[in-house]
Design a protein around this motif. Structure first.
Motif, PDB file in Angstrom:
ATOM      1  N   ASP A  83       0.863  -1.186   0.000  1.00  0.00           N
ATOM      2  CA  ASP A  83       0.000   0.000   0.000  1.00  0.00           C
ATOM      3  C   ASP A  83       0.898   1.234   0.000  1.00  0.00           C
ATOM      4  OD1 ASP A  83      -3.277   0.235   1.015  1.00  0.00           O
ATOM      5  OD2 ASP A  83      -2.069   2.053   0.838  1.00  0.00           O
ATOM      6  N   ASN A  84       0.420   2.292  -0.641  1.00  0.00           N
ATOM      7  CA  ASN A  84       1.226   3.524  -0.665  1.00  0.00           C
ATOM      8  C   ASN A  84       0.799   4.520   0.399  1.00  0.00           C
ATOM      9  OD1 ASN A  84      -1.177   4.374  -1.749  1.00  0.00           O
ATOM     10  ND2 ASN A  84      -0.296   5.372  -3.546  1.00  0.00           N
ATOM     11  N   PRO A  86       0.975   5.185   4.266  1.00  0.00           N
ATOM     12  CA  PRO A  86       1.552   4.750   5.534  1.00  0.00           C
ATOM     13  C   PRO A  86       0.523   4.635   6.660  1.00  0.00           C
ATOM     14  CG  PRO A  86       2.962   6.397   4.505  1.00  0.00           C
ATOM     15  CD  PRO A  86       1.692   6.345   3.693  1.00  0.00           C
ATOM     16  N   GLU A  87      -0.485   5.526   6.659  1.00  0.00           N
ATOM     17  CA  GLU A  87      -1.501   5.472   7.708  1.00  0.00           C
ATOM     18  C   GLU A  87      -2.298   4.174   7.622  1.00  0.00           C
ATOM     19  OE1 GLU A  87      -4.905   8.387   9.657  1.00  0.00           O
ATOM     20  OE2 GLU A  87      -4.381   8.603   7.546  1.00  0.00           O
ATOM     21  N   HIS A  88      -2.587   3.720   6.403  1.00  0.00           N
ATOM     22  CA  HIS A  88      -3.309   2.466   6.236  1.00  0.00           C
ATOM     23  C   HIS A  88      -2.463   1.283   6.710  1.00  0.00           C
ATOM     24  CE1 HIS A  88      -6.035   4.234   2.825  1.00  0.00           C
ATOM     25  NE2 HIS A  88      -6.181   4.844   3.985  1.00  0.00           N
ATOM     26  N   LEU A  89      -1.197   1.300   6.354  1.00  0.00           N
ATOM     27  CA  LEU A  89      -0.309   0.211   6.764  1.00  0.00           C
ATOM     28  C   LEU A  89      -0.156   0.171   8.281  1.00  0.00           C
ATOM     29  CD1 LEU A  89       2.378   0.501   3.966  1.00  0.00           C
ATOM     30  CD2 LEU A  89       0.865  -1.446   4.352  1.00  0.00           C
ATOM     31  N   SER A  90      -0.118   1.336   8.901  1.00  0.00           N
ATOM     32  CA  SER A  90      -0.026   1.381  10.356  1.00  0.00           C
ATOM     33  C   SER A  90      -1.269   0.771  10.995  1.00  0.00           C
ATOM     34  CB  SER A  90       0.150   2.833  10.821  1.00  0.00           C
ATOM     35  OG  SER A  90       0.185   2.921  12.234  1.00  0.00           O
ATOM     36  N   ALA A  91      -2.444   1.089  10.451  1.00  0.00           N
ATOM     37  CA  ALA A  91      -3.685   0.510  10.963  1.00  0.00           C
ATOM     38  C   ALA A  91      -3.716  -0.994  10.744  1.00  0.00           C
ATOM     39  CB  ALA A  91      -4.885   1.166  10.280  1.00  0.00           C
ATOM     40  N   ARG A 107       4.055  -9.363   6.033  1.00  0.00           N
ATOM     41  CA  ARG A 107       5.093  -8.508   5.475  1.00  0.00           C
ATOM     42  C   ARG A 107       4.424  -7.306   4.833  1.00  0.00           C
ATOM     43  NH1 ARG A 107       8.503  -9.885   0.040  1.00  0.00           N
ATOM     44  NH2 ARG A 107      10.048  -8.210   0.167  1.00  0.00           N
ATOM     45  N   LEU A 108       4.612  -6.136   5.409  1.00  0.00           N
ATOM     46  CA  LEU A 108       3.970  -4.919   4.924  1.00  0.00           C
ATOM     47  C   LEU A 108       4.969  -4.087   4.127  1.00  0.00           C
ATOM     48  CD1 LEU A 108       2.315  -5.902   7.467  1.00  0.00           C
ATOM     49  CD2 LEU A 108       1.556  -3.550   7.679  1.00  0.00           C
ATOM     50  N   ILE A 109       4.598  -3.722   2.911  1.00  0.00           N
ATOM     51  CA  ILE A 109       5.483  -2.966   2.026  1.00  0.00           C
ATOM     52  C   ILE A 109       4.835  -1.637   1.683  1.00  0.00           C
ATOM     53  CG2 ILE A 109       6.637  -2.916  -0.217  1.00  0.00           C
ATOM     54  CD1 ILE A 109       6.698  -5.948  -0.181  1.00  0.00           C
TER      55      ILE A 109
END
Length: 211
Positions: A83-84, A86-91, A107-109
């Motif tokens: 995902d581009n 960062p707020e979504h990846l943090s959630a 694994r989050l990229i």
């Protein structure tokens, strides 16, 4: 209410979403991350379970709802999610932790899919889920068919585009892209394609040979 509307409502209300996924869904809605529906999530979980998936990649993490559904079906799988935002990846990271998904299995990229996907290995994944940047869905599916192993599955939710694909009057670029995708995959000898019309829709592509 028509018979079709009643069936759709029944299908929607029959799904029981696990508490940890429901929690992630609420967070996604608060972020405006537009999670897949529970009905589509349940279908993804069944595909993951039936596949015996060990390696899953998804394009479009959101707040982790789709990833959690697939891990619900394949609890021993390793999920790579791109995902581009960062707020979504943090959630999503928080949602995976709350669900007690080991860090080694998520694994989050961070990055644009168009930049990340060319670096991913061919035929390395049992499931590829594509839920990002609808304007580029055909390009992403081409990558997905490359990334999926023979016998793997590419999943594309939201292909009904809010019902617009069924309305011949609708000719906006995204609707045309989804129509083209559906037509081309149905005719392709490299995949076995099925379209579920529950909720936002789910295109399922079984990779029978190298696409």
């Amino acid at each position: 209410m028509s018979e079709l509307d009643a069936v759709a409502r029944f299908a929607r209300e029959t799904v029981v979403e696990p508490d940890h996924i429901a929690r992630a869904r609420q967070h996604a809605l608060e972020l405006g991350a537009a999670p897949i529906s529970a009905a589509v999530g349940a279908q993804c979980a069944v595909v993951a379970a039936a596949t015996g998936a060990r390696a899953i990649i998804e394009i479009g993490t959101g707040a982790g709802v789709s990833g959690l559904w697939m891990l619900h079906g394949a609890p021993r799988a390793v999920l790579t999610t791109i995902d581009n935002e960062p707020e979504h990846l943090s959630a999503a990271r928080e949602a995976f932790q709350h669900a007690r998904v080991p860090m080694a299995r998520a694994r989050l990229i961070t990055g644009r899919a168009s930049d990340v996907l060319p670096r991913m290995n061919d035929a390395a994944y049992d499931i590829v889920l594509i839920d990002a940047d609808a304007a580029n869905v055909i390009d992403y599916v081409e990558h997905g068919l490359r990334l999926a192993r023979p016998g793997g599955t590419v999943l594309v939710p939201r292909v009904l585009n809010g019902g617009r694909v069924a309305d011949p009057v609708q000719r906006d670029p995204i609707t045309r892209s989804y129509r083209t995708l559906l037509q081309e995959t149905q005719a392709s000898p490299a995949v076995i394609a099925a379209l579920s019309t529950v909720e936002e829709g789910l295109l399922q592509l079984y990779v029978s040979s190298r696409a």
